[in-house]
Design a protein around this motif. Structure first.
Motif, PDB file in Angstrom:
ATOM      1  N   LEU A  27      36.716  36.568  38.935  1.00 20.57           N
ATOM      2  CA  LEU A  27      38.010  37.138  39.324  1.00 20.57           C
ATOM      3  C   LEU A  27      38.502  36.525  40.632  1.00 20.57           C
ATOM      4  CD1 LEU A  27      37.511  40.916  38.468  1.00 20.57           C
ATOM      5  CD2 LEU A  27      39.293  39.429  37.529  1.00 20.57           C
ATOM      6  N   SER A  28      37.578  36.299  41.553  1.00 14.25           N
ATOM      7  CA  SER A  28      37.959  35.676  42.828  1.00 14.25           C
ATOM      8  C   SER A  28      38.496  34.277  42.606  1.00 14.25           C
ATOM      9  CB  SER A  28      36.751  35.646  43.759  1.00 14.25           C
ATOM     10  OG  SER A  28      37.072  35.013  44.978  1.00 14.25           O
ATOM     11  N   GLU A  29      37.839  33.512  41.742  1.00 11.67           N
ATOM     12  CA  GLU A  29      38.299  32.154  41.457  1.00 11.67           C
ATOM     13  C   GLU A  29      39.665  32.168  40.785  1.00 11.67           C
ATOM     14  OE1 GLU A  29      35.100  30.640  39.110  1.00 11.67           O
ATOM     15  OE2 GLU A  29      33.831  30.159  40.858  1.00 11.67           O
ATOM     16  N   ARG A  30      39.913  33.170  39.965  1.00 19.35           N
ATOM     17  CA  ARG A  30      41.182  33.263  39.240  1.00 19.35           C
ATOM     18  C   ARG A  30      42.315  33.757  40.135  1.00 19.35           C
ATOM     19  NH1 ARG A  30      42.443  34.284  33.770  1.00 19.35           N
ATOM     20  NH2 ARG A  30      44.720  34.274  33.574  1.00 19.35           N
ATOM     21  N   THR A  31      42.030  34.687  41.033  1.00 20.14           N
ATOM     22  CA  THR A  31      43.085  35.336  41.809  1.00 20.14           C
ATOM     23  C   THR A  31      43.173  34.874  43.263  1.00 20.14           C
ATOM     24  OG1 THR A  31      41.616  37.139  42.509  1.00 20.14           O
ATOM     25  CG2 THR A  31      42.810  37.420  40.417  1.00 20.14           C
ATOM     26  N   GLY A  32      42.093  34.302  43.769  1.00 15.43           N
ATOM     27  CA  GLY A  32      42.061  33.928  45.178  1.00 15.43           C
ATOM     28  C   GLY A  32      41.685  35.072  46.100  1.00 15.43           C
ATOM     29  N   LEU A  33      41.391  36.244  45.548  1.00 13.25           N
ATOM     30  CA  LEU A  33      41.001  37.387  46.370  1.00 13.25           C
ATOM     31  C   LEU A  33      39.562  37.219  46.855  1.00 13.25           C
ATOM     32  CD1 LEU A  33      42.420  40.362  44.247  1.00 13.25           C
ATOM     33  CD2 LEU A  33      43.481  39.217  46.196  1.00 13.25           C
ATOM     34  N   PRO A  34      39.265  37.635  48.079  1.00 13.55           N
ATOM     35  CA  PRO A  34      37.887  37.544  48.574  1.00 13.55           C
ATOM     36  C   PRO A  34      37.005  38.605  47.929  1.00 13.55           C
ATOM     37  CG  PRO A  34      39.257  38.665  50.184  1.00 13.55           C
ATOM     38  CD  PRO A  34      40.194  38.181  49.101  1.00 13.55           C
ATOM     39  N   VAL A  35      35.724  38.288  47.818  1.00  7.74           N
ATOM     40  CA  VAL A  35      34.738  39.250  47.309  1.00  7.74           C
ATOM     41  C   VAL A  35      34.012  39.883  48.495  1.00  7.74           C
ATOM     42  CG1 VAL A  35      32.657  39.570  45.921  1.00  7.74           C
ATOM     43  CG2 VAL A  35      34.413  37.949  45.182  1.00  7.74           C
ATOM     44  N   VAL A  36      33.928  41.205  48.508  1.00 11.53           N
ATOM     45  CA  VAL A  36      33.157  41.906  49.533  1.00 11.53           C
ATOM     46  C   VAL A  36      31.978  42.593  48.867  1.00 11.53           C
ATOM     47  CG1 VAL A  36      35.153  42.225  51.034  1.00 11.53           C
ATOM     48  CG2 VAL A  36      34.585  43.999  49.385  1.00 11.53           C
ATOM     49  N   HIS A  37      30.874  42.670  49.575  1.00 10.95           N
ATOM     50  CA  HIS A  37      29.662  43.260  49.008  1.00 10.95           C
ATOM     51  C   HIS A  37      28.742  43.688  50.137  1.00 10.95           C
ATOM     52  CE1 HIS A  37      27.816  39.409  50.022  1.00 10.95           C
ATOM     53  NE2 HIS A  37      28.829  38.832  49.397  1.00 10.95           N
ATOM     54  N   ALA A  38      27.641  44.308  49.766  1.00 12.01           N
ATOM     55  CA  ALA A  38      26.627  44.722  50.733  1.00 12.01           C
ATOM     56  C   ALA A  38      25.432  43.787  50.633  1.00 12.01           C
ATOM     57  CB  ALA A  38      26.206  46.164  50.465  1.00 12.01           C
ATOM     58  N   SER A  39      24.487  43.948  51.543  1.00  6.00           N
ATOM     59  CA  SER A  39      23.268  43.145  51.512  1.00  6.00           C
ATOM     60  C   SER A  39      22.408  43.553  50.313  1.00  6.00           C
ATOM     61  CB  SER A  39      22.488  43.340  52.817  1.00  6.00           C
ATOM     62  OG  SER A  39      22.167  44.711  52.996  1.00  6.00           O
ATOM     63  N   ARG A 189      36.459  39.335  29.949  1.00  3.94           N
ATOM     64  CA  ARG A 189      36.434  40.395  30.953  1.00  3.94           C
ATOM     65  C   ARG A 189      37.530  40.173  31.997  1.00  3.94           C
ATOM     66  NH1 ARG A 189      30.099  41.715  32.417  1.00  3.94           N
ATOM     67  NH2 ARG A 189      29.454  42.366  30.335  1.00  3.94           N
ATOM     68  N   VAL A 190      37.670  38.947  32.447  1.00  8.51           N
ATOM     69  CA  VAL A 190      38.695  38.630  33.443  1.00  8.51           C
ATOM     70  C   VAL A 190      40.077  38.961  32.898  1.00  8.51           C
ATOM     71  CG1 VAL A 190      39.842  36.748  34.681  1.00  8.51           C
ATOM     72  CG2 VAL A 190      37.341  36.892  34.672  1.00  8.51           C
ATOM     73  N   ARG A 191      40.351  38.551  31.670  1.00  2.67           N
ATOM     74  CA  ARG A 191      41.673  38.816  31.076  1.00  2.67           C
ATOM     75  C   ARG A 191      41.934  40.310  30.965  1.00  2.67           C
ATOM     76  NH1 ARG A 191      39.984  34.414  27.966  1.00  2.67           N
ATOM     77  NH2 ARG A 191      39.250  35.763  26.277  1.00  2.67           N
ATOM     78  N   LYS A 192      40.921  41.070  30.561  1.00  4.96           N
ATOM     79  CA  LYS A 192      41.089  42.520  30.405  1.00  4.96           C
ATOM     80  C   LYS A 192      41.415  43.165  31.751  1.00  4.96           C
ATOM     81  CE  LYS A 192      40.670  46.441  28.027  1.00  4.96           C
ATOM     82  NZ  LYS A 192      39.388  46.803  27.388  1.00  4.96           N
ATOM     83  N   VAL A 193      40.703  42.765  32.792  1.00  6.05           N
ATOM     84  CA  VAL A 193      40.934  43.337  34.117  1.00  6.05           C
ATOM     85  C   VAL A 193      42.335  43.018  34.614  1.00  6.05           C
ATOM     86  CG1 VAL A 193      40.227  43.298  36.536  1.00  6.05           C
ATOM     87  CG2 VAL A 193      38.494  43.309  34.736  1.00  6.05           C
ATOM     88  N   LEU A 194      42.750  41.771  34.472  1.00  6.54           N
ATOM     89  CA  LEU A 194      44.053  41.362  34.993  1.00  6.54           C
ATOM     90  C   LEU A 194      45.199  41.947  34.185  1.00  6.54           C
ATOM     91  CD1 LEU A 194      43.352  37.622  35.917  1.00  6.54           C
ATOM     92  CD2 LEU A 194      43.292  39.650  37.393  1.00  6.54           C
ATOM     93  N   ASP A 195      44.976  42.157  32.893  1.00  6.92           N
ATOM     94  CA  ASP A 195      46.046  42.695  32.042  1.00  6.92           C
ATOM     95  C   ASP A 195      46.196  44.209  32.181  1.00  6.92           C
ATOM     96  OD1 ASP A 195      46.591  40.180  31.090  1.00  6.92           O
ATOM     97  OD2 ASP A 195      45.484  40.435  29.205  1.00  6.92           O
ATOM     98  N   TRP A 196      45.116  44.891  32.551  1.00  7.74           N
ATOM     99  CA  TRP A 196      45.146  46.351  32.594  1.00  7.74           C
ATOM    100  C   TRP A 196      45.934  46.856  33.789  1.00  7.74           C
ATOM    101  CZ3 TRP A 196      42.210  49.947  35.845  1.00  7.74           C
ATOM    102  CH2 TRP A 196      42.354  51.288  35.439  1.00  7.74           C
ATOM    103  N   GLN A 197      46.820  47.788  33.527  1.00  8.23           N
ATOM    104  CA  GLN A 197      47.605  48.415  34.597  1.00  8.23           C
ATOM    105  C   GLN A 197      47.330  49.911  34.585  1.00  8.23           C
ATOM    106  OE1 GLN A 197      49.287  46.766  36.892  1.00  8.23           O
ATOM    107  NE2 GLN A 197      48.664  44.859  35.897  1.00  8.23           N
ATOM    108  N   PRO A 198      46.602  50.408  35.572  1.00  7.18           N
ATOM    109  CA  PRO A 198      46.301  51.844  35.607  1.00  7.18           C
ATOM    110  C   PRO A 198      47.556  52.656  35.873  1.00  7.18           C
ATOM    111  CG  PRO A 198      45.625  50.798  37.659  1.00  7.18           C
ATOM    112  CD  PRO A 198      46.047  49.692  36.732  1.00  7.18           C
ATOM    113  N   PRO A 199      47.579  53.893  35.400  1.00  4.56           N
ATOM    114  CA  PRO A 199      48.738  54.750  35.674  1.00  4.56           C
ATOM    115  C   PRO A 199      48.836  55.058  37.158  1.00  4.56           C
ATOM    116  CG  PRO A 199      46.952  56.021  34.719  1.00  4.56           C
ATOM    117  CD  PRO A 199      46.543  54.584  34.622  1.00  4.56           C
TER     118      PRO A 199
END
Length: 202
Positions: A27-39, A189-199
């Motif tokens: 998703l990061s590669e597709r959107t350019g958004l940074p990934v945040v995570h914990a150790s 999975r990437v397509r499903k996430v990007l296409d889905w619009q939550p209410p």
């Protein structure tokens, strides 16, 4: 309460081995958004390192609080949009499920875990983390258990994975928090996430 419409904050949750980091990277590669995570979810360092499955109750709480703090700092420091690999919800649902059932439960031993103050504290922090999720994330993605773990010595049982997956759904549904389940190839999975619009919530 909803995040601002120009802010995209995607939280990816799911059990160990379900591909959270792989999807976050794609998703990061597709959107350019940074990934945040914990150790890594382990206690201690070097020769003092204790694997997650061997942590004591006190070590589990300390580890969960540490990762909660790390995630909160990473997300609030991202200055806008990001993809959260695991999210603030993940550790608390894991801890609560572990306290309730242990990591290798069977249908016969379900519910024979810890009772009392520890369980109440974990339940309270689940409430805190899911309220945070409701007000922070623009999309919540749940990765279901598609295939059995292939580890030679898996850190959790398949039954525990089922309980954990059900726990995510139960806590989301109980709070009427929308989420999308996605499976299949990484591309699907990437397509499903990007296409889905939550209410939009009011």
């Amino acid at each position: 309460m909803n995040p601002p419409v120009d802010i995209e904050r995607i939280a990816i949750i799911g059990c160990y081995g379900n591909g959270k980091s792989t999807l976050a990277k794609a998703l990061s590669e597709r959107t350019g958004l940074p990934v945040v995570h914990a150790s890594p979810m382990q206690y201690g360092e070097g020769t003092q390192k204790v694997t997650l499955e061997n942590c004591s109750l006190g070590q589990l709480f300390e580890l969960t609080l540490r990762r909660h703090t790390e995630r909160l700092h990473a997300e609030t420091s991202a200055n806008g949009s990001y993809i959260s690999d695991g999210s603030l919800m993940h550790e608390w649902v894991y801890l609560l499920t572990r306290l309730e059932h242990e990591r290798f439960p069977t249908p016969e031993t379900m519910g024979q875990g810890v009772n009392g103050t520890a369980l109440e504290l974990a339940q309270s922090m689940v409430d805190v983390s899911f309220n945070y999720a409701r007000n922070t994330y623009s999309k919540i993605v749940l990765l279901p258990n598609e295939v059995p773990l292939r580890d030679a010595s898996p850190p959790i049982s398949e039954h525990f994975r089922q309980l954990l997956n059900a726990g995510f759904k139960t806590h989301l549904d109980a709070r009427d928090i929308p989420y999308v389940e996605t499976w299949g190839t990484v591309g699907a999975r990437v397509r499903k996430v990007l296409d889905w619009q939550p209410p939009r919530r009011t």
